[in-house]
Design an enzyme around this catalytic site. Structure first.
Site, mmCIF file in Angstrom:
data_model
loop_
_atom_site.group_PDB
_atom_site.id
_atom_site.type_symbol
_atom_site.label_atom_id
_atom_site.label_comp_id
_atom_site.label_asym_id
_atom_site.label_seq_id
_atom_site.Cartn_x
_atom_site.Cartn_y
_atom_site.Cartn_z
ATOM 1 N N GLU A 285 0.874 -1.186 0.000
ATOM 2 C CA GLU A 285 0.000 0.000 0.000
ATOM 3 C C GLU A 285 0.904 1.227 0.000
ATOM 4 O OE1 GLU A 285 -3.181 -0.148 -0.675
ATOM 5 O OE2 GLU A 285 -2.705 -2.258 -0.886
ATOM 6 N N CYS A 319 -1.509 9.374 3.378
ATOM 7 C CA CYS A 319 -1.560 8.946 1.980
ATOM 8 C C CYS A 319 -2.868 9.407 1.354
ATOM 9 C CB CYS A 319 -1.431 7.435 1.898
ATOM 10 S SG CYS A 319 -2.673 6.583 2.862
#
Ligand SMILES: NC(=O)c1ccc[n+]([C@@H]2O[C@H](COP(=O)([O-])OP(=O)(O)OC[C@H]3O[C@@H](n4cnc5c(N)ncnc54)[C@H](O)[C@@H]3O)[C@@H](O)[C@H]2O)c1
Ligand SMILES: N[C@@H](CCC=O)C(=O)O
Length: 514
Positions: A285, A319
């Site tokens: 990720e 993020c």
């Protein structure tokens, strides 16, 4: 067993909660500067070489000294994990889950203490720290329940005279590599998912936030996790990271972090080494360049608030941060004015003070990189507010906005991971969708609109793993908004979702002729 619901956030308007949090901060203050060991097979190993974890809001304050594993210790940890896997995999799934429920209960009791470590070690403002700890509790509770569901396997058909079954078994030893920005939630969530699925792990935390990880490892021991299931190997990414990713006995890698490191891990893990009997699985990720899109009929105050809080929560170090905004030309000037005005009300300072909305960025390297991007921004667009940094005591950067950017400007394309927002003007809805999809990433996004048709079009056309309407693009909740992105944002693992544990298991079909 109560059905899963997410851990509520703490209301810091309530004086009682405020006082409890201040007491937790005082307690953590009294614990600073301690030594934390590598943990292999349940044994504490103290090494000469240490990660010195410092407070990013006050560089002189040492949070703790954490022993570093070298390759020799990493090898020992691998052996401990391999040996323990042979017994751990035979534990009944519900017994593995019971350890998680106990761990969640302990963390809930010590919630403010963990959050206070996050304030001190990661520079998180109270609310962000509280949300990080709540998310860690959520992951633990949610994955425990998911394992209870998955232990039954999945239904398959059987013909007459046949008995078919489809069950999930664990993979083996996993390497968990976690980032600094959710040093509790992501570190704990990725570790727990692997463990409850029956795997054993080596956990390598981020080097700027290893103390909170060490506290979590202690908690898991207290919750009754058998020795050797969770091995704690803080250390250099380049040294032990590469070593463990390359290791022939590594069965899977669960990585969360930057695109650069994620792609490196993916590439290295693809190579089959001597003695390796499987294709390694990689969960990666990675980064984002996430967009808040504002339509011409939107509620403009909601639009401004969504842009500002998506961009500057935890100083843009998510993020999911809305580091770019794309605004319809009809409302561009009005929204821009509101965004700048709201940003100027944000307070910046030591996150121990609850009145500060934003704290520091994580370290000197980040500070330098972000300040360089601010210089790039000055060439590419119009500086509307902010632009200054001060690293004399901690790593503080003002919330900064650049407007009138070309949609292909570096500020609109590259992940900065700091409090820098880029804004572009769009001609119409088609143009808005084109800009929204014009990066290498595809993690989160938000559309602020009152146009039903545009909501339905965005649902199809806005290519991100987590899309939100009429709200911020950060703050996914475990079990409610499973999280993960497309394209260079990663493997779309959907942490906190119903399929996440399956990434840590393999399915076995058995067919018996009756
Ligand atoms: N998509 C998501 O769910 C998600 C969540 C959080 C953060 N992130 C991303 O993480 C980044 C910020 O975190 P960061 O600065 O800690 O990321 P990073 O990539 O610098 O570090 C992440 C981890 O990788 C380790 N590492 C470094 N080199 C390595 C190597 N060669 N081999 C193995 N491990 C190595 C680091 O020590 C750390 O533990 C941002 O890009 C952000 O977008 C993504
Ligand atoms: N899951 C978090 C982001 C994690 C990455 O930094 C969110 O939804 O804001």
């Amino acid at each position: 067993m109560k059905p899963y619901t997410h851990e509520p956030f703490t209301n810091f308007e309530d004086e009682k909660n405020k006082q409890a949090f201040q007491e937790a901060l005082a307690y953590v203050q009294s614990q600073l500067g301690k030594d934390y060991p590598v943990v292999i097979g349940g044994e504490a190993v103290t090494t000469e070489e240490k990660i010195i974890s410092i407070n990013p809001a006050n560089k002189e304050e040492i949070i703790g000294r954490v022993s570093m594993a070298d390759q020799k210790l990493a090898e020992q940890a691998m052996n401990a994990a391999l040996t323990t896997f042979e017994t751990w995999k035979t534990w009944r799934p519900e017994h593995r889950a019971n350890i998680l429920f106990k761990a969640a209960a302990i963390m809930r009791r010590r919630k403010h203490e963990f959050s206070a470590y996050l304030v001190k070690e990661a520079g998180k403002p109270w609310k962000e720290a509280d949300a990080d700890t709540a998310e860690a509790i959520d992951f633990i509770e949610y994955y425990g329940r998911q394992m209870l569901r998955l232990k039954k396997g999945s239904p398959v058909q059987s013909r007459d005279g046949e008995f078919n079954q489809y069950n999930y078994i664990p993979l083996g030893v996993g390497i968990i590599i976690s980032p600094f920005n959710f040093p509790l939630a992501i570190m704990a969530g990725t570790t727990i998912a692997a463990i409850v699925s029956g795997n054993t792990v080596l956990l390598k935390p981020a080097n700027s936030t290893p103390v909170v990880a060490a506290k979590f490892v202690e908690l898991m021991e207290e919750a009754g996790l058998p020795k050797g299931v969770l091995n704690f190997v803080p250390g250099s990414g380049a040294q032990i990271g590469d070593y463990l990713v390359d290791h022939p006995k590594t069965r899977f890698v669960s990585f969360t972090g930057s695109r650069e490191v994620g792609c490196r891990i993916n590439e290295r893990a693809a190579k089959v080494h001597k003695g390796q009997k499987w294709i390694k699985r990689v969960i990666a990720e990675m980064g984002g360049k996430d967009t808040v899109v504002v339509d011409n009929d939107a509620d403009l105050d909601l639009a401004a608030a969504s842009i500002v809080y998506s961009a500057f929560g935890f100083s843009g170090q998510k993020c999911s941060a809305g580091s770019r905004a794309v605004i319809h030309q009809d409302v561009y000037d009005t929204v821009l004015e509101k965004v700048v005005a709201l940003t100027r009300t944000l307070t910046l300072g030591n996150p121990e003070d609850v009145t500060n909305y934003m704290g520091p960025v994580i370290d000197g390297k980040s500070f330098k990189k972000i300040m360089e991007y601010i210089e790039v921004g000055k060439q590419e667009g119009k500086l509307m507010t902010g632009g200054e940094g001060d690293d004399s005591k901690g790593y503080f950067i003002q919330p900064t906005i650049f407007a009138d950017l070309d949609e292909n400007a570096r500020l609109m394309q590259e992940e900065i991971f700091g409090p820098v927002l880029g804004i572009s003007k769009a001609r119409d809805f088609d143009h808005m969708m084109t800009i929204a999809n014009n990066t290498d990433y595809g993690l989160t996004g938000a559309l602020i609109t009152n146009n039903r048709e545009h909501i339905e079009r965005a649902r199809e056309e806005f290519h991100v793993g987590n899309l939100y309407f009429n709200r911020v693009c950060t703050g996914a909740i475990v079990g409610y908004q499973p999280f993960g992105g497309f394209n260079m944002s990663g493997t779309d693992s959907k942490a906190g979702g119903p399929e996440y544990l399956l990434l840590h298991m393999q399915a076995k079909t058995t067919s018996e002729t009756l």
